[in-house]
Design an enzyme around this catalytic site. Structure first.
Site, PDB file in Angstrom:
ATOM      1  N   GLU A 294      38.462  34.954  37.358  1.00  0.00           N
ATOM      2  CA  GLU A 294      37.383  35.472  36.502  1.00  0.00           C
ATOM      3  C   GLU A 294      37.334  36.968  36.762  1.00  0.00           C
ATOM      4  O   GLU A 294      36.894  37.404  37.826  1.00  0.00           O
ATOM      5  CB  GLU A 294      36.040  34.827  36.868  1.00  0.00           C
ATOM      6  CG  GLU A 294      35.967  33.328  36.632  1.00  0.00           C
ATOM      7  CD  GLU A 294      35.786  32.963  35.170  1.00  0.00           C
ATOM      8  OE1 GLU A 294      35.748  33.868  34.310  1.00  0.00           O
ATOM      9  OE2 GLU A 294      35.704  31.755  34.882  1.00  0.00           O
TER      10      GLU A 294
ATOM     11  N   CYS B 212      30.043  41.422  34.576  1.00  0.00           N
ATOM     12  CA  CYS B 212      31.408  41.363  34.025  1.00  0.00           C
ATOM     13  C   CYS B 212      31.360  41.299  32.503  1.00  0.00           C
ATOM     14  O   CYS B 212      32.230  41.827  31.824  1.00  0.00           O
ATOM     15  CB  CYS B 212      32.129  40.154  34.585  1.00  0.00           C
ATOM     16  SG  CYS B 212      31.169  38.646  34.423  1.00  0.00           S
TER      17      CYS B 212
HETATM   18  P1  NAD Z   1      36.801  43.317  43.873  1.00  0.00           P
HETATM   19  O1  NAD Z   1      38.023  42.829  43.179  1.00  0.00           O
HETATM   20  O2  NAD Z   1      36.827  44.646  44.504  1.00  0.00           O
HETATM   21  O3  NAD Z   1      36.415  42.313  45.062  1.00  0.00           O
HETATM   22  C1  NAD Z   1      36.141  40.951  44.821  1.00  0.00           C
HETATM   23  C2  NAD Z   1      36.341  40.174  46.100  1.00  0.00           C
HETATM   24  O4  NAD Z   1      37.712  40.244  46.460  1.00  0.00           O
HETATM   25  C3  NAD Z   1      35.562  40.697  47.300  1.00  0.00           C
HETATM   26  O5  NAD Z   1      35.105  39.585  48.054  1.00  0.00           O
HETATM   27  C4  NAD Z   1      36.608  41.466  48.078  1.00  0.00           C
HETATM   28  O6  NAD Z   1      36.349  41.536  49.466  1.00  0.00           O
HETATM   29  C5  NAD Z   1      37.838  40.626  47.812  1.00  0.00           C
HETATM   30  N1  NAD Z   1      39.113  41.322  47.958  1.00  0.00           N
HETATM   31  C6  NAD Z   1      39.371  42.658  47.851  1.00  0.00           C
HETATM   32  N2  NAD Z   1      40.686  42.899  48.072  1.00  0.00           N
HETATM   33  C7  NAD Z   1      41.269  41.697  48.309  1.00  0.00           C
HETATM   34  C8  NAD Z   1      42.604  41.283  48.561  1.00  0.00           C
HETATM   35  N3  NAD Z   1      43.611  42.157  48.651  1.00  0.00           N
HETATM   36  N4  NAD Z   1      42.851  39.969  48.717  1.00  0.00           N
HETATM   37  C9  NAD Z   1      41.845  39.062  48.613  1.00  0.00           C
HETATM   38  N5  NAD Z   1      40.566  39.395  48.389  1.00  0.00           N
HETATM   39  C10 NAD Z   1      40.281  40.693  48.229  1.00  0.00           C
HETATM   40  O7  NAD Z   1      35.629  43.160  42.834  1.00  0.00           O
HETATM   41  P2  NAD Z   1      34.097  43.536  43.028  1.00  0.00           P
HETATM   42  O8  NAD Z   1      33.966  45.012  42.998  1.00  0.00           O
HETATM   43  O9  NAD Z   1      33.537  42.774  44.195  1.00  0.00           O
HETATM   44  O10 NAD Z   1      33.435  42.888  41.730  1.00  0.00           O
HETATM   45  C11 NAD Z   1      33.370  43.541  40.515  1.00  0.00           C
HETATM   46  C12 NAD Z   1      34.400  42.968  39.579  1.00  0.00           C
HETATM   47  O11 NAD Z   1      34.201  41.571  39.437  1.00  0.00           O
HETATM   48  C13 NAD Z   1      34.282  43.545  38.177  1.00  0.00           C
HETATM   49  O12 NAD Z   1      35.564  43.814  37.665  1.00  0.00           O
HETATM   50  C14 NAD Z   1      33.624  42.414  37.405  1.00  0.00           C
HETATM   51  O13 NAD Z   1      33.860  42.449  36.018  1.00  0.00           O
HETATM   52  C15 NAD Z   1      34.223  41.218  38.059  1.00  0.00           C
HETATM   53  N6  NAD Z   1      33.412  40.024  37.814  1.00  0.00           N
HETATM   54  C16 NAD Z   1      33.879  39.075  36.955  1.00  0.00           C
HETATM   55  C17 NAD Z   1      33.115  37.942  36.662  1.00  0.00           C
HETATM   56  C18 NAD Z   1      33.599  36.896  35.704  1.00  0.00           C
HETATM   57  O14 NAD Z   1      33.042  35.803  35.702  1.00  0.00           O
HETATM   58  N7  NAD Z   1      34.605  37.172  34.898  1.00  0.00           N
HETATM   59  C19 NAD Z   1      31.870  37.791  37.275  1.00  0.00           C
HETATM   60  C20 NAD Z   1      31.427  38.769  38.141  1.00  0.00           C
HETATM   61  C21 NAD Z   1      32.209  39.878  38.411  1.00  0.00           C
END
Ligand code: NAD
Length: 504
Positions: free
Chosen positions: A270, A304
């Site tokens: 997502e 998102c």
């Molecule tokens: P992010 O990708 O920076 O981090 C998300 C999660 O991934 C965090 O827990 C982070 O610690 C972890 N992470 C980071 N690097 C990683 C790696 N190399 N391997 C595994 N895990 C890792 O995203 P964010 O800033 O936390 O969230 C914002 C983003 O989430 C936006 O792009 C938003 O649109 C998206 N989002 C999507 C939905 C949906 O349902 N489509 C819902 C909410 C948020």
């Protein structure tokens, strides 16, 4: 009241709330039914973005902690959870939600302090979390099996079996809500879970896991806190994880998918969005403006599916823009702990910096800044607050129209006719959601068919709930959450064929 004393009172209000929320609690990992420290003893601090002060320290996990959590989840799966019936799983999950209900105030305050979400919104989202957990176990109970008629010689039926251990990684914008979406589906389908919350908002999830003590069998639900590269990556790369589910940004989503490919495990993604809200000339313009403003500014634009591009027909552009500015007046920044606040701060400092940089970029790209664009003054000046911001005369090729800003920044773009509206709506890498404002049912249905996105909302925005699939087209992801089909993403089918002899 002077600005100085207001700031002091806000700081005092938050200091007292932090004490109330965290006294007697520790935020370690939750593994095998107990709170444990990180193996190396490391912690990190989580911050209240409204006043930029530390809330508490949280265990900082790494691969050793992930190994421990995965083996706990594996043992719970093999020895207990896989053999449970949907009915018995429903019973224990409902016992857990009963405990969560008793702790809604506590979870609400933790989530509000950790993210900057207004209390009222945090409370509503936690109510939704509980509903999702209960929804999934109801759906799993209602799942019916299949018998495939093969004549008299064979008896063929389908078993839908859980994958095993699900690794789930969450973002910070709707922490507990998305935890309910993911954990609810995995557990209801008979999987056990290792969840890695975002380092920016780990508190409410950690507490909700602690509240499963003595209800969920030990090891069925595990939470490992920490940073993405230190704790998230080892979870995605673990060879004893059978299913991955990730919500977050596109770049990290790609890494998760690559890790899944290395072990051939299925993955739900997502990801981000740059969702359009299309205003056709026959729309109720004032209503459309109110709806679009809520579609962006709710959660300070950190959704998102935020409608961060408004596509408006040139004939109604001026009237719509005036109405949108009026609607934006209803979204002013304020203390999330004070009743009636609609716009909390951005959740952490880097997020504030990112939004500020995009606003600067919008100016440089030549868009017309018609509202906001600054940090509010006065008592909010120490927090990561940002005024609601509106750019008019945006070109869809500008970076502010193509990239996910993830803040309270709107881009207004005009179109001449239906074909151009659809072309612009689809001209981004994402495809998560779209709003359509029209009174004409033909336009509504045609646009719903022509826009490439997972959710289309006509004359409303942010519609959804248990039973309504949510997920993205294109770079916005793979898979659907919140719906019956989600249970299917946590199970794999097995056909069983039995040769039948003549009766004895
Ligand atoms: P992010 O990708 O920076 O981090 C998300 C999660 O991934 C965090 O827990 C982070 O610690 C972890 N992470 C980071 N690097 C990683 C790696 N190399 N391997 C595994 N895990 C890792 O995203 P964010 O800033 O936390 O969230 C914002 C983003 O989430 C936006 O792009 C938003 O649109 C998206 N989002 C999507 C939905 C949906 O349902 N489509 C819902 C909410 C948020």
């Amino acid at each position: 009241m002077s600005t100085h004393s207001s700031a002091e009172s806000m700081e005092k209000r938050h200091g007292e709330a932090i004490d109330r929320a965290t006294t007697d609690l520790t935020f370690g990992h939750w593994i095998d039914g107990e709170t444990v420290d990180a193996a190396n003893g490391e912690t990190f601090e989580t911050t209240d973005p409204a006043v930029s002060t530390a809330i508490t320290s949280v265990s900082r996990g790494e691969s050793t902690d992930i190994d421990r959590a995965v083996s706990s989840a594996r043992r719970a799966f093999e020895t207990e959870w896989r053999e449970t019936t949907p009915r018995s799983r429903a019973k224990v999950v409902r016992e857990w939600t009963a405990v969560l209900r008793e702790h809604v105030d506590e979870l609400t305050l933790l989530e509000s302090l950790d993210t900057g979400k207004p209390l009222e919104y945090a409370r509503g989202e936690i109510g939704d979390t509980i509903e999702y957990l209960e929804y999934y176990v109801s759906v799993a109970q209602a799942h019916e099996g299949a018998h495939l008629p093969q004549g008299g010689d064979n008896h063929v039926y389908i078993r839908n079996e859980p994958y095993g251990v699900a690794g789930q990684i969450l973002p910070w914008n709707y922490p507990l809500n998305l935890f309910g979406w993911k954990v609810g589906a995995a557990l209801a389908a008979g999987n056990t879970v290792v969840c890695k919350p975002s380092e920016e908002a780990p508190l409410s999830i950690t507490r909700a896991a602690q509240l499963s003590a003595d209800v969920l069998p030990n090891g069925v639900l595990n939470v490992v806190n920490g940073f993405g590269t230190e704790a998230g990556a080892p979870l995605t790369q673990h060879d004893d994880v059978d299913k991955l589910s990730f919500t977050g940004s596109v770049p990290v989503g790609k890494q998760v998918m690559t890790a899944a490919a290395d072990h051939i495990v299925p993955v739900t993604l997502e990801l981000g969005g740059k969702s359009p809200f299309v205003v056709f000339p026959d729309a109720d313009i004032e209503q459309a403006a109110e709806t679009a403003a809520a579609g962006l500014f709710y959660n300070t634009g950190q959704s998102c599916d935020a409608c961060s591009r408004i596509l408006v027909h040139e004939d109604v552009h001026e009237r719509f823009t005036d109405a949108f500015v009026t609607a934006t007046d209803g979204w002013s920044a304020g203390d999330p702990l004070v009743d009636g606040t609609t716009l909390g701060p951005l959740t952490f400092e880097e997020q504030y910096d990112k939004v500020s940089e995009y606003v600067e970029l919008g100016r440089e790209e030549g868009a017309d800044l018609i509202y906001g664009g600054e940090r509010p003054a006065g008592e909010l000046a120490d927090g990561h607050f940002f005024e609601p911001t509106v750019f008019d005369d945006v070109d869809n090729d500008m970076r502010i129209a193509q990239e996910e800003i993830f803040g309270p920044v709107e881009c207004i773009i005009t179109f001449e006719n239906y074909e151009e509206a659809i072309e612009l709506a689809n001209d981004v890498e994402y495809g998560l959601a779209a709003g359509v404002a029209t009174r004409d049912t033909t336009t509504a249905h045609r646009a719903a068919a022509d826009i490439r996105a997972g959710s289309i909302w006509v004359n409303e925005y942010h519609g959804g709930g248990p039973g309504i699939p949510f997920g993205g087209f294109k770079a916005s992801g793979i898979g659907r959450e919140c719906a019956e089909e989600t249970i299917g993403e946590y199970t794999q089918s097995k056909s069983v064929t039995i040769a039948l002899d003549e009766p004895l």
